[in-house]
Design a protein around this motif. Structure first.
Motif, PDB file in Angstrom:
ATOM      1  N   PRO A   1      -6.376 -43.292 -22.814  1.00  0.00           N
ATOM      2  CA  PRO A   1      -7.530 -44.409 -23.230  1.00  0.00           C
ATOM      3  C   PRO A   1      -8.791 -43.903 -23.573  1.00  0.00           C
ATOM      4  O   PRO A   1      -9.614 -44.583 -24.168  1.00  0.00           O
ATOM      5  N   ARG A   2      -9.315 -42.559 -23.260  1.00  0.00           N
ATOM      6  CA  ARG A   2     -10.374 -42.022 -23.597  1.00  0.00           C
ATOM      7  C   ARG A   2     -10.357 -41.441 -25.345  1.00  0.00           C
ATOM      8  O   ARG A   2     -11.499 -41.087 -25.695  1.00  0.00           O
TER       9      ARG A   2
ATOM     10  N   GLY B   1      -2.779 -26.943 -23.215  1.00  0.00           N
ATOM     11  CA  GLY B   1      -1.963 -27.841 -24.117  1.00  0.00           C
ATOM     12  C   GLY B   1      -2.975 -29.212 -24.305  1.00  0.00           C
ATOM     13  O   GLY B   1      -3.762 -29.765 -23.293  1.00  0.00           O
ATOM     14  N   ALA B   2      -2.345 -30.054 -25.200  1.00  0.00           N
ATOM     15  CA  ALA B   2      -2.979 -31.292 -25.511  1.00  0.00           C
ATOM     16  C   ALA B   2      -2.185 -32.436 -25.854  1.00  0.00           C
ATOM     17  O   ALA B   2      -1.182 -32.098 -26.519  1.00  0.00           O
ATOM     18  N   ALA B   3      -2.427 -33.717 -25.301  1.00  0.00           N
ATOM     19  CA  ALA B   3      -1.626 -34.760 -25.879  1.00  0.00           C
ATOM     20  C   ALA B   3      -1.847 -35.152 -26.991  1.00  0.00           C
ATOM     21  O   ALA B   3      -3.220 -35.365 -27.515  1.00  0.00           O
TER      22      ALA B   3
ATOM     23  N   ILE C   1     -16.071 -35.811 -27.651  1.00  0.00           N
ATOM     24  CA  ILE C   1     -15.897 -35.416 -26.209  1.00  0.00           C
ATOM     25  C   ILE C   1     -15.888 -36.633 -25.327  1.00  0.00           C
ATOM     26  O   ILE C   1     -16.665 -37.452 -25.508  1.00  0.00           O
ATOM     27  N   ALA C   2     -15.041 -36.582 -24.295  1.00  0.00           N
ATOM     28  CA  ALA C   2     -14.972 -37.724 -23.397  1.00  0.00           C
ATOM     29  C   ALA C   2     -15.459 -37.402 -22.058  1.00  0.00           C
ATOM     30  O   ALA C   2     -15.549 -36.360 -21.897  1.00  0.00           O
ATOM     31  N   ALA C   3     -15.962 -38.478 -21.337  1.00  0.00           N
ATOM     32  CA  ALA C   3     -16.706 -38.178 -20.141  1.00  0.00           C
ATOM     33  C   ALA C   3     -15.638 -37.889 -19.089  1.00  0.00           C
ATOM     34  O   ALA C   3     -14.778 -38.821 -19.060  1.00  0.00           O
TER      35      ALA C   3
END
Length: 425
Positions: free
Chosen positions: A313-314, A31-33, A248-250
């Motif tokens: 925050p990412r 799932g995703a926020a 894409i976040a680190a």
């Protein structure tokens, strides 16, 4: 509506579904926020309205009919237009969308049906839909290739490029003869996804691995050749380049330079078409007129990790991502696909509306938002019912589709909000 437990979006039952196209793109099934319901402006947009009014489409909100025709990894050919009987009920489908003030449409030409024999075109699968669009007063943007092609062609070959250009030119002539107008079209939908999912990973046709860059390059050649053929056959045609929009976040300890390179991959196909990259392919300013960005709930994630939403925050604000693309390609831009499955449909549209108004306030010349799919359909992988549209698949009486009323109500609200923001300019 109530937020799922822990603020996670969508609910846990989404994790139980088979891997979908959007799951392929992110490589995940968790799932995703999503942006919290109370989220305010998600970008750094100044609180002013720029002098811009959209003019590209007949309606600011578009409806896109799922029209995939690829072969799955097991070799089975999909034809979602036939599976939903949209080819049979196209006239009523278009008319129903007009009841919701949607007169601009995305739809598909099924190349594998048109050119079953090399160089011979049978338009019987398209003409009823084309004529239905004219009868309903719909403005249709046609995908000439939505992931599938005729079995007699090798997607890596020069012959593929030649056949696609000839087919595109023939379509343009047909459209001009039938309607008296040059067409609006996208030669190849999502070159980036198709070359990765089909050429690099082997999930869908052509089912190869390690050949994604090669496939992307040939699809770019084909799209460029098609644009040239269309313009020669029907001067004044509008050619669109439609690609996925992702971020894409680190994760902890990951190299930022590597993450930046991964994010840059999404630009390669458009950069090639624009002539910014590998100009020897023939790309340039005449290869496309409009940029379309496809954005779904799972299009931001942590590398080798979970999906992230606007409360992380990412997360990169969607308005900022759209602004980046407008600045990079300096062409009209629209959100060419967006939607979600299940009862979260109105909440997702509410979020998208807020994000796109932020984009407009930031100076993005946004031409439209396409709800995609506009009609629910069988899933790619297992034929399960994907309830993701404004219209449900099964007609009530053989002609008229059921309407998902919560989404219809949110759509009407969003239409009024955008009408007000553009009136203020």
């Amino acid at each position: 509506m109530a937020q799922p437990k822990g603020g996670r979006f969508p609910p846990q039952n989404h994790a139980k579904t088979a891997l979908s196209r959007r799951g392929f793109l992110s490589g995940l099934v968790a799932g995703a926020a999503l942006a919290p319901t109370g989220l305010r402006a998600e970008s750094e947009a100044p609180a002013t309205v720029r002098d811009f009014t959209p003019t590209l489409f007949d309606s600011f909100f578009l409806g896109g009919f799922e029209c995939s025709t690829h072969r799955r990894g097991d070799g089975r050919r999909l034809d979602v237009i036939a599976a939903t009987q949209h080819d049979t009920f196209a006239l009523q489908d278009y008319r129903q969308l007009r009841e919701h003030d949607i007169s601009a449409i995305r739809d598909g030409v099924r190349w594998h049906l048109v050119e079953q024999q090399p160089g011979q075109y049978d338009w019987s699968s398209l003409l009823p839909m084309l004529r239905a669009g004219e009868q309903a007063g719909a403005q249709i943007t046609w995908d000439l290739m939505h992931f599938g092609w005729p079995d007699h062609l090798d997607v890596f070959s020069g012959a593929f490029v030649d056949h696609f250009a000839l087919y595109a030119g023939a379509f343009a002539r047909l459209h001009l003869a039938e309607t008296g107008r040059a067409p609006m079209l996208c030669p190849i939908n999502e070159i980036s996804f198709l070359s990765h999912g089909g050429g690099e990973m082997g999930w869908i046709n052509p089912g190869t691995t390690g050949r994604g860059a090669e496939m992307r390059r040939n699809l770019v050649r084909a799209s460029i050749a098609a644009a040239d053929a269309v313009r020669a056959a029907a001067p004044g045609a509008t050619v669109m380049a439609i690609e996925p929009l992702v971020h894409i976040a680190a994760g902890p300890g990951q190299d930022p330079a590597r993450i930046a390179a991964l994010n840059a991959e999404q630009h390669v196909a458009l950069d090639m078409l624009d002539g910014q990259l590998e100009p020897g392919l023939g790309g340039g300013e005449n290869c496309f007129d409009v940029v379309g960005m496809n954005y779904y709930w799972n299009h931001q994630w942590v590398h080798h990790g979970g999906r992230i939403g606007a409360d992380d925050p990412r997360y990169r604000p969607l308005a900022r991502l759209m602004q980046d693309y407008q600045e990079r390609y300096e062409r009209p831009i629209f959100l060419s696909e967006t939607g979600i499955e299940g009862p979260e449909r109105p909440e997702w549209l509410n979020y998208i509306g807020r994000a796109m108004r932020d984009a407009v306030l930031a100076g993005v010349k946004l031409e439209g938002i396409c709800i995609y799919p506009i009609m629910s359909h069988p899933g790619w992988d297992d034929d399960r019912y994907c309830a993701n549209g404004l219209l449900e698949m099964a007609p009530h009486d053989g002609t008229r589709r059921p309407v998902y009323q919560p989404l219809a109500e949110e759509l009407a609200r969003q239409q009024a909000l955008f009408e007000a923001i553009f009136a203020a300019s």
